[in-house]
Write a protein that holds these residues in place. Structure first.
Motif, short mmCIF file in Angstrom:
data_model
loop_
_atom_site.label_atom_id
_atom_site.label_comp_id
_atom_site.label_asym_id
_atom_site.label_seq_id
_atom_site.Cartn_x
_atom_site.Cartn_y
_atom_site.Cartn_z
N UNK A 2 48.15 81.53 43.38
CA UNK A 2 49.11 80.71 42.61
C UNK A 2 49.33 79.36 43.28
N UNK A 3 49.46 79.36 44.62
CA UNK A 3 49.67 78.11 45.33
C UNK A 3 48.49 77.16 45.13
N UNK A 4 47.28 77.70 45.08
CA UNK A 4 46.10 76.88 44.91
C UNK A 4 46.02 76.33 43.50
N UNK A 5 46.44 77.12 42.52
CA UNK A 5 46.43 76.64 41.14
C UNK A 5 47.38 75.46 40.96
N UNK A 6 48.44 75.43 41.78
CA UNK A 6 49.40 74.32 41.69
C UNK A 6 48.77 72.99 42.13
#
Length: 208
Positions: A2-6
């Motif tokens: 999720x952090x990378x998708x941000x």
């Protein structure tokens, strides 16, 4: 992830990159690799849904594993993992049609893609002097030991070692991950290809 998708959302919106969240992911990658090789097995499986997100995580994992073999300490491993997570920051600004094109890129399209390291460097450099090392790694990760890389055709020790490691990990991940323009290689096939065809592309010490 999720952090990378941000990351993509932030870059495309011209907002601040969520570095703090990525720093936490980087620390977790290092901790888990110290404990086991489960993450390496996940990378080698070659199953991905979002290539850009998966590639960021895979490059961080593979880079740390290489650096562990080089006896990097934990602080250096975490910095390398962070650089791996953000190595292709500029790709989020590239046209999706070019990124996913199934055939060869024409000269104009190739020039667009070759601009992405500088775009990534620019984004991180704007975050202050404390991120200068990170901006340099992002700018140089497509440079090659023999001078065959881009965008500046740097060679040898003009390329920082973190950038060299990330470039090595990025190529390995590209070979073992299916893409619109090539089928995936099995890990042993990818390693053989790198040893045979890229013995001058990467520093021998790192390739070994």
């Amino acid at each position: 992830q999720c952090e990378l998708a941000k990351i993509g959302v932030s870059v495309r919106a011209n907002s601040l990159v969520p570095v703090d969240g990525c720093t936490r992911v980087a620390a977790e990658v290092v901790e888990r690799l110290h404990a086991s090789d489960d993450l390496i097995q996940c990378v080698m499986a070659g199953d991905v849904e979002d290539y850009q997100v998966a590639n960021a995580l895979h490059v961080a994992i593979l880079s740390v594993k290489i650096a562990m073999g080089l006896q990097y300490d934990s602080a250096a491993l975490e910095r390398l993992a962070l650089a791996g997570l953000l190595h292709d920051l500029g790709m989020w600004l590239m046209p999706q049609g070019i990124i996913e094109k199934p055939g060869s890129l024409d000269e104009e399209e190739r020039a667009v893609i070759c601009a992405h390291p500088e775009e990534g460097r620019r984004i991180i450099a704007g975050m202050g002097e404390s991120c200068e090392w990170l901006a340099t790694a992002i700018a140089q990760e497509h440079e090659r030991w023999d001078g065959s890389g881009y965008p500046c055709r740097l060679k040898g020790t003009d390329i920082t070692e973190p950038a060299q490691i990330i470039g090595l990990a990025d190529m390995l991940d590209a070979l073992i991950t299916p893409r619109p323009y090539h089928a995936r290689l099995m890990p042993h096939q990818a390693l053989r290809k790198m040893l045979v065809e890229h013995s001058r592309t990467f520093q021998p010490r790192l390739l070994k």
